[in-house]
Design an enzyme around this catalytic site. Structure first.
Site, PDB file in Angstrom:
ATOM      1  N   GLN A 107      -4.857  -5.559   6.954  1.00 61.03           N
ATOM      2  CA  GLN A 107      -5.788  -6.478   6.298  1.00 61.03           C
ATOM      3  C   GLN A 107      -5.828  -7.863   6.939  1.00 61.03           C
ATOM      4  OE1 GLN A 107      -7.942  -5.594   4.128  1.00 61.03           O
ATOM      5  NE2 GLN A 107      -7.155  -3.566   3.627  1.00 61.03           N
ATOM      6  N   HIS A 128       0.868  -1.181   0.000  1.00 67.14           N
ATOM      7  CA  HIS A 128       0.000   0.000   0.000  1.00 67.14           C
ATOM      8  C   HIS A 128       0.906   1.232   0.000  1.00 67.14           C
ATOM      9  CE1 HIS A 128      -2.871   2.953   1.645  1.00 67.14           C
ATOM     10  NE2 HIS A 128      -3.832   2.122   1.311  1.00 67.14           N
TER      11      HIS A 128
END
Length: 416
Positions: free
Chosen positions: A206, A126
């Site tokens: 996540q 990310h």
């Protein structure tokens, strides 16, 4: 599968106001990887704090401040327990996981990194785990090195071995990719990294809401987490770091709360964790995050993980039936512990158009680059669509998604 649905999804959905059928009939939320929905227990805890317990923490001698401080610090203990840290001093509250990674980059990085040192990250990261390292590498004249992705859409472990060296000072990786869904082999990575004298930072955004994450088992040195992906409020996250490292490195921000004494020409710092928590914190949000962690534990992380594993298989089965649809990342039949999401693209169809038309059917998915532009460039595509699940998701929602997706693709191809 049906028993799991009844015991986990259908039961838990009653706790979430968004899923109230009388208010939001036929609403299908499949964007949990972006942000999770909030159960009424979390919403009630925020309301209770702001209605009846609102006071600043640590500073007041009055009863209201004492109550707020107790609730706030209890959330720190709950967070430590959630990741199997026995020391709540190692938990630093931040605005989000992005700030947690920046904290490490700008404190540990500025303190430890030297010219020509190497920082190892992957192509699947990310942007929150890329940009801070780009900035600190440039400032300290270090080298930022990327681990490649293999043909299955997983971390290329052989490439990691080749690029890990005595010059590597930190390996900063995502636990579960928000786009590929793959779960990286962090235990093995940590072991090899430590043999080279490198630290390991884990972006666990996540994974924390979907499986048990044990810092001791993983053998890492830092972990970044975010409340809003854990059924908790926005505006609060945390960094876990080893106490011996946190004690050694300088503060991140200066101001109130993080000091011991302030003189005209110098200051001394508060003990951990307050050394890294300048100013008034997000008190209600921290309390809400603690409530969210208790909520997830009441359901059971193993139960959540097992249910979502089966649901992810069903999602892949349904999507793989659709012509011209390509899913990124490993199949759950190859990597059962992967994240509960599917990122896909359709040849000749833009993902934003897919998401917009699904929105007309009250199906909410994500489209774009998912803050992973280097990864999308690696695959030679500009954007993808992503359906992401949680323990509140059901097989019937996946059925409806697949049915509407076929219709949307057919419409877009005919009208392109």
């Amino acid at each position: 599968m049906n028993n799991l649905v009844k015991n986990i999804a259908e039961k838990s959905r009653n706790d979430f106001p968004l899923f109230n059928r009388d208010i939001n009939k036929n609403l299908i939320y499949l964007d949990h990887a972006a942000t999770s929905q909030k159960p009424k227990q979390v919403i009630d805890s925020l309301k209770k704090y702001y209605s009846f317990q609102n006071a600043n923490v640590h500073r007041g001698a009055h009863q209201l401040s004492a109550i707020a401080t107790e609730k706030f610090e209890n959330s720190r203990k709950l967070t430590a327990n959630f990741i199997n840290s026995k020391n709540e001093k190692e938990i630093i509250f931040t605005r989000n996981a992005t700030e947690a990674i920046n904290l490490v980059a700008y404190t540990w990085g500025n303190y430890e990194l030297q010219e020509n040192d190497e920082i190892l990250i992957s192509l699947m990261e990310h942007h929150s785990n890329i940009v801070p390292w780009q900035l600190i590498a440039k400032a300290k004249k270090c080298k930022l090195i990327y681990i490649n992705i293999d043909k299955n859409g997983e971390l290329d472990f052989d490439d990691f071995r080749k690029k890990l060296s005595d010059k590597t000072k930190i390996v900063s990786l995502v636990h579960v990719s928000n786009t590929l869904g793959c779960c990286n082999p962090i235990e093995e990575i940590s072991s090899l990294a430590h043999q080279k004298g490198s630290l390991v930072l884990l972006d666990a955004c996540q994974s924390l809401a979907h499986k048990q994450v044990d810092i001791k088992k993983l053998g890492i040195d830092f972990l970044a987490g975010s409340s809003h992906k854990l059924c908790g409020p926005t505006g609060i996250g945390f960094l876990w770091g080893r106490e011996e490292i946190l004690k050694k490195i300088p503060p991140f921000l200066g101001g109130g709360e993080m000091i011991n004494e302030v003189f005209k020409d110098n200051s001394t710092w508060a003990e951990l964790p307050h050394k890294f928590e300048a100013g008034t914190p997000a008190i209600g949000e921290a309390i809400g995050m603690g409530t969210a962690l208790k909520y997830l534990q009441s359901i059971g992380l193993n139960e959540i993980h097992n249910y979502e594993k089966e649901l992810t298989k069903y999602l892949f089965e349904k999507l793989e039936e659709i012509d011209d649809l390509k899913i990124l990342g490993p199949s759950p039949f190859i990597q059962p512990d992967r994240g509960p999401l599917a990122t896909f693209y359709i040849k000749g169809v833009h993902s934003n158009d897919v998401a917009e038309l699904l929105d007309n059917s009250n199906i909410y998915i994500r489209s774009g680059h998912h803050c992973c532009q280097p990864l999308h460039r690696f695959y030679g595509i500009k954007s993808t669509a992503r359906a992401s699940l949680s323990f509140t998701s059901t097989p019937s929602e996946i059925d409806y998604l697949a049915e509407e997706l076929k219709s949307v693709i057919s419409f877009l191809k005919k009208n392109s």
